[in-house]
Design a protein around this motif. Structure first.
Motif, PDB file in Angstrom:
ATOM      1  N   SER A 155      12.599 -48.296 -77.916  1.00  0.00           N
ATOM      2  CA  SER A 155      12.934 -46.798 -77.393  1.00  0.00           C
ATOM      3  C   SER A 155      12.037 -46.135 -78.374  1.00  0.00           C
ATOM      4  CB  SER A 155      14.138 -46.412 -77.898  1.00  0.00           C
ATOM      5  OG  SER A 155      15.170 -46.969 -76.702  1.00  0.00           O
ATOM      6  N   ASP A 185      14.216 -37.614 -69.558  1.00  0.00           N
ATOM      7  CA  ASP A 185      15.185 -38.972 -69.465  1.00  0.00           C
ATOM      8  C   ASP A 185      14.067 -39.831 -68.459  1.00  0.00           C
ATOM      9  OD1 ASP A 185      17.422 -40.252 -69.444  1.00  0.00           O
ATOM     10  OD2 ASP A 185      17.841 -39.513 -67.709  1.00  0.00           O
ATOM     11  N   LYS A 189      13.228 -43.778 -69.833  1.00  0.00           N
ATOM     12  CA  LYS A 189      13.730 -44.939 -69.255  1.00  0.00           C
ATOM     13  C   LYS A 189      12.269 -45.711 -68.414  1.00  0.00           C
ATOM     14  CE  LYS A 189      18.209 -43.806 -68.645  1.00  0.00           C
ATOM     15  NZ  LYS A 189      18.879 -42.717 -68.358  1.00  0.00           N
ATOM     16  N   TYR A 279      15.940 -50.386 -65.653  1.00  0.00           N
ATOM     17  CA  TYR A 279      15.597 -49.180 -66.196  1.00  0.00           C
ATOM     18  C   TYR A 279      14.437 -48.224 -65.137  1.00  0.00           C
ATOM     19  CZ  TYR A 279      17.650 -49.672 -70.620  1.00  0.00           C
ATOM     20  OH  TYR A 279      18.779 -49.583 -71.685  1.00  0.00           O
ATOM     21  N   ALA A 283      15.004 -44.615 -64.013  1.00  0.00           N
ATOM     22  CA  ALA A 283      13.926 -43.593 -64.127  1.00  0.00           C
ATOM     23  C   ALA A 283      13.741 -42.643 -62.827  1.00  0.00           C
ATOM     24  CB  ALA A 283      12.423 -44.386 -64.600  1.00  0.00           C
TER      25      ALA A 283
END
Lengths: 310, 310
Positions: A155, A185, A189, A279, A283
């Motif tokens: 991350s 966000d 992701k 993920y 997204a």
């Protein structure tokens, strides 16, 4: 994106000849320009009509290129984008200093773009990336690093710049807070999905053709998710093998083939790819408040991020 | 300046433990905080009443510290501020990445300070410093580099940050253009005087007591002014000595003593110190449009810069 590329070439110039030569080696070698695309797409999606986002996009690519130059020195990597790593041609000192040059240029571009808030987002991202790199450096060889710490590292070192690229684009377009947050966000992701897929690729036999050098992570003893899951799933019978090859990096060429086989047979590779797909799906969900062709472009990008072996 | 120090300590913190440990090793080792003092003094001289200049001052010190960390990796230096260089304790990779962290933190502080124009000045300075370092790296061992090119290199790698620190302080205080330019001019001349005196110190027998490691520049084959002048003045009889020791860096311990003797006997050391004094005088002249205790402080700083062996 052609305008972004033109800006990148224009702003990597310097009267000191080594600088454009070294920068061009890496930048002209291609790269997918995913991060600058994020800034432009987020700005357009948020209604931007002017070209400030192009400067931010070029700045984002410069930050990315600077971190690649420093990473390759830090990791002693041999290849980058299918070409010999810059530090092996011009030396590590030049790679470090040209990285610093590109990093500074990025901030000059952001000043030109004129949004202090967007600049703040990218300054913070640069700091978080450095923290993520140091975290990885100091904990890279831990056999029981755990999925949570692994996700924390990627991350910071990867997804933060995707998130910041999208957020900065939206902010520079004057988007309301909720839209900026949704695009951040999305970027976060997407970045996690991208890194998971990339780490899986390093154990994927089909990767050679992509100019990747499969086995790099294993040879560096880097505790990425496919490896961590394989270690967890193979149990005590392989403990000595993992300790020797990963913790102590005492390896022969055959060891990578064995690791690759274990990562595949235990389902660790598939589990990593599945998590990447999750993920990428998350997204896409973050885009629910947007509409139009730029939303479609960002959805396609999420699909692309997890199917790069195609 | 106590407030600046408190800000520096506060903003070098990170949840990743290596970062504050490594940063503290260098920052707590002292350093004269000349550059942040310039930002604060320039802002006060230009009439600043608020504390935005303290954030700029801390940012300037972070940029300086980041370049020290990267320089020591690039040069393979052993000592810094009388302590073992950070890369010899934590490794070059950590030094590179903590440098990147401090550099990013500097820009976060500048965002907090709130002046885009001041930020632009410091972003440009960071880029010019990197260009100066690369220029030095690629031309460092040229026996006939020439005084002009030497001055160009030290203007970029050292004096630019002094100039930018003063200019950014003045800009953040809302000073008119002519005052900003005068303070930039002061900083530039002060920085050149400072580097000339520092390069002289490296050939000065009395320097050991200052926690300096005299002979570092010579051992690295760095073409600084005292050396360039000595080479010019010794003529053909010493050509082989300089080629072996500087161009090829093939040296014994006795060679530095001989170089030191030649630098002193030819008057190269005095000529360098005289040039430093000229620049310090020119720096003071640039302050003619100002008055009050902060002008006196900056005049004293110019005297201090060229008398550091005292």
């Amino acid at each position: 994106m052609a305008k972004v590329d033109a800006l990148i070439v224009e702003r990597m110039q310097s009267p000191v000849p080594v600088i454009p030569a070294l920068a061009d080696h890496l930048i002209a070698a291609g790269g997918k320009r995913l991060r600058p695309l994020l800034s432009v797409a987020a700005a357009r999606l948020a209604g931007a009509r002017d070209d400030a986002c192009l400067k931010l996009a070029a700045a984002v690519e410069f930050i990315h290129t600077a971190t690649l130059l420093h990473d390759d020195v830090v990791d002693g990597s041999q290849l980058r984008r299918g070409k010999v790593a810059a530090h092996l041609i011009w030396g590590a000192p030049s790679s470090v200093l040209v990285g610093d040059f590109l990093f500074s240029r990025a901030f000059e571009l952001m000043v030109d773009a004129g949004s202090m808030a967007a600049l703040g987002v990218l300054a913070k991202a640069s700091r978080v990336i450095a923290e993520g790199e140091v975290l990885q450096l100091t904990r890279a060889h831990e056999l029981n690093l755990g999925q949570d710490m692994y996700l924390e590292i990627i991350s910071a070192k990867t997804a933060e710049l995707f998130a910041a690229a999208a957020e900065a684009g939206a902010i520079s377009a004057g988007a309301p807070l909720a839209k900026c947050q949704a695009l951040r966000d999305y970027g976060m992701k997407l970045g996690i999905a991208f890194q998971l897929a990339d780490d899986a690729l390093d154990y994927d036999g089909a990767a050679e053709a992509l100019g990747k050098n499969p086995g790099d992570d294993f040879r560096e003893g880097k505790a990425t998710l496919p490896l961590l899951l394989a270690i967890e799933r193979t149990g005590p019978s392989e403990t000595k093998f993992w300790e020797r090859t990963v913790a102590h990096r005492d390896q022969t060429d055959l060891d990578f083939r064995r690791a690759q086989d274990l990562v595949s047979r235990t389902g660790a590779l598939d589990a990593t790819l599945n998590l990447a797909a999750d993920y990428a799906g998350a997204a896409k969900k973050a885009l629910s408040g947007f509409a139009g062709p730029w939303r479609t472009a960002l959805e396609d990008l999420a699909d692309f991020a997890v199917s790069r072996s195609a």
